[in-house]
Design a protein around this motif. Sequence first.
Motif, mmCIF file in Angstrom:
data_model
loop_
_atom_site.group_PDB
_atom_site.id
_atom_site.type_symbol
_atom_site.label_atom_id
_atom_site.label_comp_id
_atom_site.label_asym_id
_atom_site.label_seq_id
_atom_site.Cartn_x
_atom_site.Cartn_y
_atom_site.Cartn_z
ATOM 1 N N LYS A 2 32.316 11.067 48.874
ATOM 2 C CA LYS A 2 32.279 10.107 47.780
ATOM 3 C C LYS A 2 33.688 9.741 47.341
ATOM 4 O O LYS A 2 34.648 10.481 47.574
ATOM 5 N N LEU A 3 33.794 8.593 46.677
ATOM 6 C CA LEU A 3 35.103 8.105 46.256
ATOM 7 C C LEU A 3 35.716 8.953 45.146
ATOM 8 O O LEU A 3 36.915 8.847 44.887
ATOM 9 N N ASP A 4 34.905 9.800 44.485
ATOM 10 C CA ASP A 4 35.452 10.691 43.460
ATOM 11 C C ASP A 4 35.809 12.063 44.030
ATOM 12 O O ASP A 4 36.053 13.017 43.291
ATOM 13 N N SER A 5 35.856 12.161 45.366
ATOM 14 C CA SER A 5 36.242 13.412 46.016
ATOM 15 C C SER A 5 37.659 13.795 45.594
ATOM 16 O O SER A 5 38.525 12.924 45.414
ATOM 17 N N PRO A 6 37.954 15.082 45.439
ATOM 18 C CA PRO A 6 39.297 15.505 45.023
ATOM 19 C C PRO A 6 40.414 15.000 45.936
ATOM 20 O O PRO A 6 41.532 14.764 45.464
ATOM 21 N N ILE A 7 40.148 14.829 47.219
ATOM 22 C CA ILE A 7 41.218 14.397 48.132
ATOM 23 C C ILE A 7 41.623 12.953 47.873
ATOM 24 O O ILE A 7 42.691 12.515 48.326
ATOM 25 N N PHE A 8 40.793 12.200 47.126
ATOM 26 C CA PHE A 8 41.136 10.829 46.764
ATOM 27 C C PHE A 8 41.710 10.732 45.353
ATOM 28 O O PHE A 8 42.155 9.656 44.944
ATOM 29 N N ALA A 14 44.767 16.219 48.681
ATOM 30 C CA ALA A 14 44.891 15.330 49.849
ATOM 31 C C ALA A 14 45.781 15.961 50.906
ATOM 32 O O ALA A 14 45.477 15.905 52.106
ATOM 33 N N ARG A 15 46.891 16.573 50.473
ATOM 34 C CA ARG A 15 47.804 17.203 51.415
ATOM 35 C C ARG A 15 47.135 18.371 52.132
ATOM 36 O O ARG A 15 47.267 18.520 53.358
ATOM 37 N N ILE A 16 46.401 19.187 51.396
ATOM 38 C CA ILE A 16 45.703 20.328 51.997
ATOM 39 C C ILE A 16 44.678 19.845 53.027
ATOM 40 O O ILE A 16 44.535 20.420 54.113
ATOM 41 N N HIS A 17 43.952 18.769 52.682
ATOM 42 C CA HIS A 17 42.968 18.219 53.616
ATOM 43 C C HIS A 17 43.642 17.681 54.871
ATOM 44 O O HIS A 17 43.170 17.922 55.988
ATOM 45 N N LEU A 18 44.756 16.966 54.717
ATOM 46 C CA LEU A 18 45.456 16.413 55.867
ATOM 47 C C LEU A 18 46.038 17.515 56.737
ATOM 48 O O LEU A 18 46.017 17.416 57.976
ATOM 49 N N GLU A 19 46.541 18.571 56.131
ATOM 50 C CA GLU A 19 47.048 19.706 56.906
ATOM 51 C C GLU A 19 45.930 20.345 57.726
ATOM 52 O O GLU A 19 46.135 20.735 58.880
ATOM 53 N N ALA A 20 44.742 20.436 57.138
ATOM 54 C CA ALA A 20 43.615 21.022 57.863
ATOM 55 C C ALA A 20 43.205 20.155 59.051
ATOM 56 O O ALA A 20 42.760 20.668 60.090
ATOM 57 N N GLN A 21 43.356 18.835 58.919
ATOM 58 C CA GLN A 21 43.007 17.933 60.004
ATOM 59 C C GLN A 21 44.068 17.936 61.100
ATOM 60 O O GLN A 21 43.750 17.967 62.286
ATOM 61 N N ARG A 22 45.335 17.905 60.720
ATOM 62 C CA ARG A 22 46.418 17.843 61.705
ATOM 63 C C ARG A 22 46.765 19.215 62.274
ATOM 64 O O ARG A 22 47.153 19.317 63.442
ATOM 65 N N TRP A 23 46.663 20.242 61.461
ATOM 66 C CA TRP A 23 47.085 21.578 61.880
ATOM 67 C C TRP A 23 45.950 22.585 61.699
ATOM 68 O O TRP A 23 46.021 23.485 60.866
ATOM 69 N N PRO A 24 44.886 22.475 62.460
ATOM 70 C CA PRO A 24 43.762 23.410 62.277
ATOM 71 C C PRO A 24 44.137 24.869 62.582
ATOM 72 O O PRO A 24 43.478 25.789 62.112
#
Length: 326
Positions: A2-8, A14-24
Amino acid sequence: MKLDSPIFQDADAARIHLEAQRWPHGPNCPHCGNANPDRITKMEGKAHRPGLYNCMECREQFTVTVGTVFERSKIALNKWLLATFLLASSKKGMSAHQLHRMLGVTYKTAWFMAHRIREAMKEDVASAGPIGGAGKTVEADETYIGKRETPRISAQRKGRPFTKKGKGGGREKRIVVGLVERGGKARMFHLNDATKATVRDVLVRNVSRDTILYTDASNLYTETGGEFATHKTTKHSDGEYVRYEDGIAIHSNTIENVFSVFKRGMVGVYQHCGEAHLHRYLAEFDFRYNRRTALKITDTERHDQLLAMIEGKRLTYRRIGEVGHA
């Protein structure tokens, strides 16, 4: 998602989510490729910005955005992730004006963010290899959209552009050649001129030779079709758009449907596109079609796949003195 997700909403989330995607499996140094966790240190001092790492192999510092389309951006990372989600999940795209209202950034910033994201959406055709294959069917067709900005050169007029009184028809429009594998991926290409040679080049580079090829009866495909396992056509000028042979439907309606979504987006959402940028819009529509709901891919999965494609792609402002459309 959803658009109210914390990563948005939150840059740290957002940084933690992107790190999990790029650096599993843990951070990788984009400068030297070091992935040894014992040789990478997270900088957590008060003077350091969040998410900063130091590589003890090359002595360079980096964050998760280094080496990606997000690099050196002053836009909050949560806004970047929201923009990628909106573009990845909107079937016909989202205009820069809509992005600038939703993200709270200027129109100029939203326009450039959208183009960076489209650059990430671009498929590496060389590494992906050709579509189709033994027993598979690929449909090919061409379409025309918008007024061309680069003139079509006439060999009969010694290299000068075509001249024609009244309406120029297709000669005055931009040319897009499309390929789609039934039940698989689509690829669209912007050509300055549609000839047997240019269309053949697209086909042989992107479609496996042992593929079943379906097109309309255009002369653009007549000779090249013989280079594939099977080539069958439908004659649109006679009102034939589909026919059946041994229970198999012969048509090019699938690629027509791909063009339909593309044109509805370009006309209804984007409204104007400079010819120099057309290839990026084609990449955007290819990306979404190749990860469509019919393939059981959700908006969240499509967004995460896009985040996995941001690496190694940079798109910067053109400086004074550089060539146009670079």
